[in-house]
Design a protein around this motif. Sequence first.
Motif, mmCIF file in Angstrom:
data_model
loop_
_atom_site.group_PDB
_atom_site.id
_atom_site.type_symbol
_atom_site.label_atom_id
_atom_site.label_comp_id
_atom_site.label_asym_id
_atom_site.label_seq_id
_atom_site.Cartn_x
_atom_site.Cartn_y
_atom_site.Cartn_z
ATOM 1 N N UNK A 161 -0.870 7.395 -7.216
ATOM 2 C CA UNK A 161 -0.135 6.004 -6.951
ATOM 3 C C UNK A 161 -0.153 6.038 -9.316
ATOM 4 N N UNK A 162 -1.887 5.907 -9.010
ATOM 5 C CA UNK A 162 -1.941 6.237 -10.564
ATOM 6 C C UNK A 162 -1.626 6.858 -11.453
ATOM 7 N N UNK A 163 -0.442 7.800 -11.149
ATOM 8 C CA UNK A 163 -0.525 8.924 -12.044
ATOM 9 C C UNK A 163 0.540 7.985 -12.860
ATOM 10 N N UNK A 164 1.655 6.929 -12.169
ATOM 11 C CA UNK A 164 2.269 6.817 -12.947
ATOM 12 C C UNK A 164 2.812 4.977 -12.521
ATOM 13 N N UNK A 165 2.285 4.264 -11.813
ATOM 14 C CA UNK A 165 2.535 3.076 -11.826
ATOM 15 C C UNK A 165 1.562 1.964 -13.432
ATOM 16 N N UNK A 193 1.459 -0.641 -13.366
ATOM 17 C CA UNK A 193 0.017 -2.077 -13.182
ATOM 18 C C UNK A 193 -1.256 -1.365 -13.248
ATOM 19 N N UNK A 194 -0.793 -0.662 -11.934
ATOM 20 C CA UNK A 194 -1.894 -0.127 -11.563
ATOM 21 C C UNK A 194 -3.095 0.443 -12.265
ATOM 22 N N UNK A 195 -2.470 1.193 -13.305
ATOM 23 C CA UNK A 195 -3.023 1.856 -14.228
ATOM 24 C C UNK A 195 -3.865 0.924 -14.979
ATOM 25 N N UNK A 196 -3.188 -0.491 -15.322
ATOM 26 C CA UNK A 196 -3.873 -1.273 -16.011
ATOM 27 C C UNK A 196 -5.225 -2.257 -15.124
ATOM 28 N N UNK A 197 -4.690 -2.162 -14.183
ATOM 29 C CA UNK A 197 -5.428 -2.973 -12.548
ATOM 30 C C UNK A 197 -5.795 -1.839 -11.531
ATOM 31 N N UNK A 198 -6.751 -1.196 -11.113
ATOM 32 C CA UNK A 198 -6.854 0.233 -10.516
ATOM 33 C C UNK A 198 -6.005 -0.257 -8.809
ATOM 34 N N UNK A 199 -6.904 -1.969 -9.307
ATOM 35 C CA UNK A 199 -7.376 -2.043 -7.274
ATOM 36 C C UNK A 199 -5.776 -2.618 -6.792
#
Length: 254
Positions: free
Chosen positions: A154-158, A160-166
């Motif tokens: 998910x971290x490859x493209x989302x 928000x997840x890139x800013x807030x990993x949780x």
Amino acid sequence: MPFDASTGKEKVAVLYRMVMPEHTCPYGLKSKDLLEHQGYRVEDHPLRTHEETEAFKAEHGVKTTPQTFIGGERIGGYDDLREHFGEHVPGEDETSYRPVIAIFGVAFLMALAFSWAAYGSVATVRAGEWFIAISMCLLGIQKLQDVESFSTMFLNYDLLARRWVRYGYFYPYAETLAGVLMIAGAATWLSAPLALFIGGIGAVSVFKAVYVDKRELKCACVGGSSRVPLGFVSLTENVMMVAMALWMGIRALT
């Protein structure tokens, strides 16, 4: 007795496979079934001990069993056998839409079943609502099987997840909860904003990654081991959540 129409000779295949008290090789069983399905008489040679198996592999210079021989030529293992008969064998990194087709197909049939059970008809508005809600639940289940793996992909493209990993750990639970509440038609005050939030961020993230940045990625929509390409299907999942959230919210207010 099976014959090869082109040669007039009997179709015979020689198969060596592991058949031990503690383990019967499933690929050996599949190879035998495939050969018989193709009209071959199978000369089956079970390898009943580890010593016998290792001796066979050393003799033929192979690393694995089963091994199939046709006309004196070694064909190889189960995947090699499938290729020999012209069947498609997907590569390790090959993309596939089969998981999403299965999920959306089953969700659609379940929605029709729910509608028939509740209203005696499949042509209801509720069937459409259930289709999206059930799809969300099934997609959530895929992610919940391995949240760690999902969050990594998910971290490859989302965005928000890139800013807030949780957020990558939160997403599967949020999607599943929203879907369950929407199936029940309960707590719309929670399910609609939740679906709108995650669906909206997801749609923007996928659109940017695929259509703006032109990146070729795998979609985490069906879990972290997905081979589904990021693109139209991923965007559709998120747009469906947004549409469902808006519909449920408007209906709750009227």
